[in-house]
Design an enzyme around this catalytic site. Structure first.
Site, PDB file in Angstrom:
ATOM      1  N   TYR A  79       3.437  34.971  38.522  1.00 15.35           N
ATOM      2  CA  TYR A  79       2.485  36.111  38.406  1.00 15.35           C
ATOM      3  C   TYR A  79       2.591  36.651  39.904  1.00 15.35           C
ATOM      4  CZ  TYR A  79       0.750  34.131  34.229  1.00 15.35           C
ATOM      5  OH  TYR A  79       0.458  33.732  32.830  1.00 15.35           O
TER       6      TYR A  79
ATOM      7  N   GLN B 151       6.498  27.781  25.568  1.00 15.34           N
ATOM      8  CA  GLN B 151       6.681  29.402  25.232  1.00 15.34           C
ATOM      9  C   GLN B 151       6.372  29.958  23.939  1.00 15.34           C
ATOM     10  OE1 GLN B 151      10.773  30.574  26.138  1.00 15.34           O
ATOM     11  NE2 GLN B 151      10.080  31.290  28.396  1.00 15.34           N
TER      12      GLN B 151
ATOM     13  N   SER C 195       1.052  36.065  25.613  1.00 14.75           N
ATOM     14  CA  SER C 195       2.118  36.842  25.560  1.00 14.75           C
ATOM     15  C   SER C 195       2.504  37.533  24.242  1.00 14.75           C
ATOM     16  CB  SER C 195       3.352  36.142  25.924  1.00 14.75           C
ATOM     17  OG  SER C 195       3.589  35.941  27.454  1.00 14.75           O
TER      18      SER C 195
ATOM     19  N   ARG D   4       2.166  28.118  31.143  1.00 15.02           N
ATOM     20  CA  ARG D   4       3.722  28.951  31.020  1.00 15.02           C
ATOM     21  C   ARG D   4       4.719  28.186  31.258  1.00 15.02           C
ATOM     22  NH1 ARG D   4       1.356  35.355  31.580  1.00 15.02           N
ATOM     23  NH2 ARG D   4       1.383  35.714  29.159  1.00 15.02           N
TER      24      ARG D   4
ATOM     25  N   ASP E 226       2.761  30.612  23.501  1.00 17.54           N
ATOM     26  CA  ASP E 226       2.132  31.411  24.551  1.00 17.54           C
ATOM     27  C   ASP E 226       1.483  32.821  23.663  1.00 17.54           C
ATOM     28  OD1 ASP E 226       1.438  33.239  26.413  1.00 17.54           O
ATOM     29  OD2 ASP E 226       3.517  33.192  27.381  1.00 17.54           O
TER      30      ASP E 226
END
Ligand code: NAD
Length: 381
Positions: A229, A127, A133, A122, A130
């Site tokens: 995270y 992105q 997500s 990540r 991803d």
């Protein structure tokens, strides 16, 4: 080079890895594309749409498996499919390499090169790839819609000639990608929203969506893990969250819970007492169900009613929004393919940190050290 698009076979799966709209840039590079008949049907793409985009349709899955050099998938191939893969094929998908590494052993041995969308690092450069997500965004939205559908109350405040109806109260636990989308969706429907996360950094994002952030004093323990995270907490710190959750549950009509710690079972945050504190008719959606669930009563994949409270534990909400879930996933896959396909040819360079991070196995050798350890195979690299 032949790229294959298969019809997903996992029960309840409706998504497809690539849509007809995704094929243009691949075909322009001279890549041949064969699609298993019906692959995109549930996601709104007919065989005719794929043909119009330049693909060939086949009903012979086995021959497609045996001839494809590149296989973007949604889910890991079944054991039967793995034994029919063309040696040397590159497979990309949600392969669950850390949850079920042994389920990939047959594919690795063909030999194959496997990339897991869950392992894409990540970092900002990745992105656009991803997929976690993307799917969390869809799941967060759909969780609120499912709760609104089941709730015997309205979400928005209504002022009518027959009197005023107060807004629903929604409590979101875990304000990551799915949680923030759940907050935004509940707010759009007019609910009053509260949210809790162990990461203090989530507070600002929660407030910017018009929800109230509930803070817990963790007694000085750091809840920040790596890469934005959460870290795994001690039982004592978890208990402080559990107490807050039980108190907040008592005045909540809906709870959407999304708390996860990467690579660990989901933290058990919601006690039986919290469910019993909710009004009958209230709804709890446990989005952490695939990782075991945030509620101690959750049975992954099974709907329960406990003292009048509906407890939903869906395992694949994105599959309930197949068109847009597939659209987002296909874009993630296409961006990933751009790293490994150059001028129509496969070119896998594991010096690229995105590829190295996502690679489960390369030409039959486990690359990811965690997967290799789980498979009890020594890495050669
Ligand atoms: P996730 O699915 O692992 O977890 C969901 C949420 O649960 C997280 O916000 C986490 O803090 C929370 N949580 C964990 N344990 C908890 C507990 N005991 N009590 C309450 N909440 C708990 O996370 P995610 O949604 O995939 O992402 C989380 C973070 O990663 C966010 O900061 C997000 O902005 C960041 N992120 C970065 C990128 C990127 O840079 N490309 C992409 C996606 C997400």
């Amino acid at each position: 080079m032949l790229l294959g698009i298969l019809k997903e076979t996992a029960p309840g799966e409706t998504r497809v890895a690539l849509l007809p709209e995704s094929l243009k840039s691949l075909i322009a590079q001279g890549i041949a594309i064969t699609v298993e008949s019906g692959a995109g049907l549930a996601a709104g793409a007919s065989d005719r749409d794929y043909v119009d985009a330049g693909a060939i349709i086949t009903t012979n899955r086995a021959s497609l498996l045996a001839s494809a050099d590149l296989l973007p998938l949604v889910n890991a191939p079944s054991a039967g499919d793995q034994s029919g893969l063309k040696p040397g094929v590159v497979v990309i998908g949600f392969l669950k390499p850390l949850d079920a590494p042994h389920a990939l052993a047959a594919a690795i041995a063909r030999p194959t090169t496997l990339f897991s969308m869950e392992l894409v690092p990540r970092i900002s450069r990745a992105q656009s790839m991803d997929a976690l997500s993307s799917m969390a965004t869809v799941a967060g939205y759909k969780a609120v819609i499912a709760a609104a559908d089941r709730l015997p109350r309205l979400f928005p405040m209504l002022m009518t000639a027959a009197g005023t109806i107060p807004p629903a109260r929604v409590f979101v636990i875990g304000a990551g990608v799915a949680g923030l989308q759940a907050i935004a969706t509940a707010r759009r429907l007019g609910a009053v929203v509260e949210a809790y996360d162990v990461r203090a950094a989530a507070g600002e994002q929660v407030r910017s969506l018009g929800a109230k952030f509930l803070d817990v004093d963790l007694g000085g323990i750091s809840a920040e893990g790596g890469g934005g995270y959460a870290a795994e907490l001690t039982e004592e710190a978890l208990d402080r969250g559990r107490d807050l959750i039980t108190r907040t549950a008592a005045h909540s009509d809906v709870i959407v819970t999304t708390a996860q710690v990467p690579g660990r079972p989901a933290p058990r945050l919601i006690r039986r007492a919290a469910i019993e504190a909710m009004r009958p008719g209230s709804v709890l959606v446990d989005l952490a169900a695939p990782a075991g669930g945030n509620c101690e009563l959750t049975k992954p994949g099974i709907e329960q009613t406990i003292k009048g409270v509906v407890l939903l534990a869906p395992l694949n909400l994105p599959a309930e929004v197949p068109v847009h879930a597939s659209q987002l996933y296909a874009r993630n896959i296409l961006n990933f393919l751009a790293l490994i396909v150059k001028k129509g040819e496969l070119s896998v360079d594991l010096a690229d940190e995105v590829l190295a991070g996502a690679c489960v196995a390369h030409n039959g050798t486990p690359v990811n050290p965690r997967v290799a350890k789980l498979l009890e195979v020594a890495t050669t690299g």
